[in-house]
Design an enzyme around this catalytic site. Structure first.
Site, short mmCIF file in Angstrom:
data_model
loop_
_atom_site.label_atom_id
_atom_site.label_comp_id
_atom_site.label_asym_id
_atom_site.label_seq_id
_atom_site.Cartn_x
_atom_site.Cartn_y
_atom_site.Cartn_z
N GLU A 140 -0.70 -8.59 5.22
CA GLU A 140 -0.38 -8.64 6.66
C GLU A 140 -1.63 -8.52 7.54
O GLU A 140 -1.56 -8.75 8.74
CB GLU A 140 0.65 -7.57 7.02
CG GLU A 140 0.15 -6.13 7.11
CD GLU A 140 -0.01 -5.41 5.76
OE1 GLU A 140 0.06 -6.09 4.72
OE2 GLU A 140 -0.23 -4.19 5.75
N CYS A 153 0.83 -1.22 0.00
CA CYS A 153 0.00 0.00 0.00
C CYS A 153 0.86 1.26 0.00
O CYS A 153 1.47 1.58 -1.02
CB CYS A 153 -0.99 -0.05 1.15
SG CYS A 153 -2.32 1.14 0.99
N HIS A 212 -3.09 -5.50 1.46
CA HIS A 212 -2.43 -5.76 2.75
C HIS A 212 -2.50 -7.23 3.17
O HIS A 212 -3.35 -7.59 3.98
CB HIS A 212 -3.12 -4.94 3.85
CG HIS A 212 -2.99 -3.48 3.71
ND1 HIS A 212 -1.86 -2.79 4.06
CD2 HIS A 212 -3.87 -2.56 3.26
CE1 HIS A 212 -2.04 -1.50 3.84
NE2 HIS A 212 -3.24 -1.32 3.35
#
Lengths: 196, 295
Positions: free
Chosen positions: A177, A80, A175
């Protein structure tokens, strides 16, 4: 081969990336100052605000030190905001972000809209080795509008590249994560180990 | 392709992107630009900062949508705005303006003396204030995607923010060590939903991002709150009620990144001029305390 991966920790969701890397059994180090770049084999530029990260990095020599490390071959993965920082061209009206220019692509900040347009999708179009859809979380995401000939597109969403690689540099506009999908991080660890 | 909007992951995720950052109260587009240039991760669009609300009195409401729009259009970082506790119509208005985050805030005059907003019904994420774990978990049960300590807004005095963060930390430690039957009693004592206490026990922290707010005025204050486990910091009156907002804003941003480096904190704290004057919170009466608003 044991590798240490740094996570740029000036601002953003660096703890989430560190937790993910730890689960993958990698040595992890948070990176805030130029001296922290010693003894890492790769670095993740996390999600967050690219304006804030730029401003903070420029004030303490971190931007120049990272740029030098990238030119000397330090592999990097940006998510991002981090993907914006790796891009060559971030379009007009973004003079408060100074990208490193390591991936030949044009990327536009917040191009899908404000938070209300943030979305989660499962991508079938990807090249991460199996047929399981890729869980992609887009939060005020940037949009890759153009990639150069040396850029490999590893996943697309609605026709747009969302996971790209050029040489040592990997970028996703989403994302991983924030999910339980470890495949992009695994891929980056392999990149650092020069296995892919 | 199925696209999911307004999920918990997306709402909490935006708060995660703000971690390690400073969110600044601004009342004009010019202030918003100063905040962005200093490295703020978001701005809170307001008509009056808490120090002025405290001074001027009267009913404090959601800001004029025109001000919110002007601030929204002046910056590229996320924009937040405040609504009164329980005032879901103000929240619907802000959502229609596409602000990125709504603060259901005790700094404004409460609109409902019993109920907070049912925040699960909104696509836009909410942040809410809390003084302790029970209050934080009640707000999360209502759908808050981010928590901040209440502190005591508009005082320039960090003591209440410290108290609230310490209380939360102590209570989280208790939860982590609690057996199942103890957890039921804690749920009763603290008015906290049991399923969220179980989640806290598993995670060892709140299930959402937790910022410090309410009285932070100096880089050292901000770093102190980071040491106490805050994920980031809100600065309200502390910046634009000081002598040199531009430099102070930068210094507080640096303090939140480099909170473990006293040399850097010393360097950024030099020559900032007067901080906001501040108020001794112990001299305020119960009715003057904003933190007691919210249920």
């Amino acid at each position: 081969m044991m590798v240490t991966i740094g996570v740029l920790a000036v601002q953003g969701d660096f703890e989430e990336h560190m937790a993910m890397l730890e689960t993958l059994g990698v040595e992890v180090k948070d990176v805030r100052l130029p001296k922290d770049l010693n003894s890492i084999d790769g670095i993740i530029l996390p999600g967050g605000e690219s304006t804030a990260m730029t401003t903070i990095m420029l004030r303490r020599g971190m931007w120049d030190a990272l740029k030098k490390a990238f030119e000397e071959g330090l592999p990097a993965y940006g998510t991002c905001a981090g993907s914006i920082l790796l891009a060559k061209d971030i379009g007009v009206g973004s003079d408060r972000v100074k990208p490193f220019g390591m991936i030949d692509m044009v990327i536009e900040r917040n191009a899908y809209g404000r938070q209300i347009a943030s979305r989660e999708v499962f991508l079938d179009e990807h090249e991460l080795g199996d047929n399981e859809p890729l869980h992609a979380v887009f939060i005020r995401a940037p949009r890759i509008v153009k990639v150069g000939p040396a850029v490999k597109v590893l996943a697309t969403y609605d026709g747009d590249p969302v996971l790209v690689r050029e040489g040592n540099f990997l970028a996703s506009t989403f994302h991983p994560e924030l999910t339980d999908d470890y495949r992009v991080h695994e891929y980056f660890v392999k990149m650092v180990k020069k296995e892919v | 392709m199925v696209e999911y909007y307004g999920t918990d992951r997306l709402k909490r995720g935006l708060a995660q992107m703000l971690k390690g950052g400073v969110i600044m109260d601004v009342t004009t587009p010019e202030q918003a630009v100063i905040a962005e240039e200093a490295g703020a991760v978001a701005v809170m669009a307001l008509e009056r900062v808490p120090a002025d609300i405290r001074k001027e009195g009267g009913v404090a409401r959601m800001a004029d949508p025109k001000i919110v729009e002007e601030i929204r259009d002046a910056v590229s970082i996320p924009v937040m705005a405040k609504v009164r506790i329980g005032h879901f119509t103000e929240a619907l208005i802000l959502q229609s303006l596409e602000v990125d985050f709504i603060d259901e805030s005790e700094v404004l005059t409460p609109a409902d003396e019993k109920y907070h907003i049912d925040k699960k019904e909104f696509a836009v994420p909410f942040v809410c204030g809390a003084r302790n774990l029970g209050e934080a978990l009640r707000r999360i049960a209502e759908g808050a995607a981010m928590i901040r300590t209440k502190g005591e807004a508009g005082t320039g005095n960090v003591v209440e923010a410290v108290k609230h963060m310490r209380t939360m930390n102590e209570q989280i430690k208790r939860v982590v060590l609690a057996d199942d039957e103890e957890l039921v009693v804690l749920a009763k004592e603290w008015g906290a939903p049991l399923y969220l206490l179980e989640e806290v026990r598993e995670l060892g922290r709140l299930p959402v991002v937790n910022f410090a707010a309410g009285g932070i005025a100096t880089p050292a204050d901000a770093a102190l709150m980071m040491w106490l486990g805050s994920d980031g910091v809100f600065v309200g009156s502390g910046i634009f009620k000081s002598d040199n907002p531009r430099e102070r804003a930068k210094a507080i941003v640096d303090a939140v990144t480099y909170w473990r480096e006293p040399e850097i904190l010393a360097e950024v704290s030099k020559g900032l001029g007067e901080a906001m004057k501040g108020i001794d919170v112990s001299k305020l009466s119960e009715e003057e305390l904003l933190q007691n608003r919210g249920w």
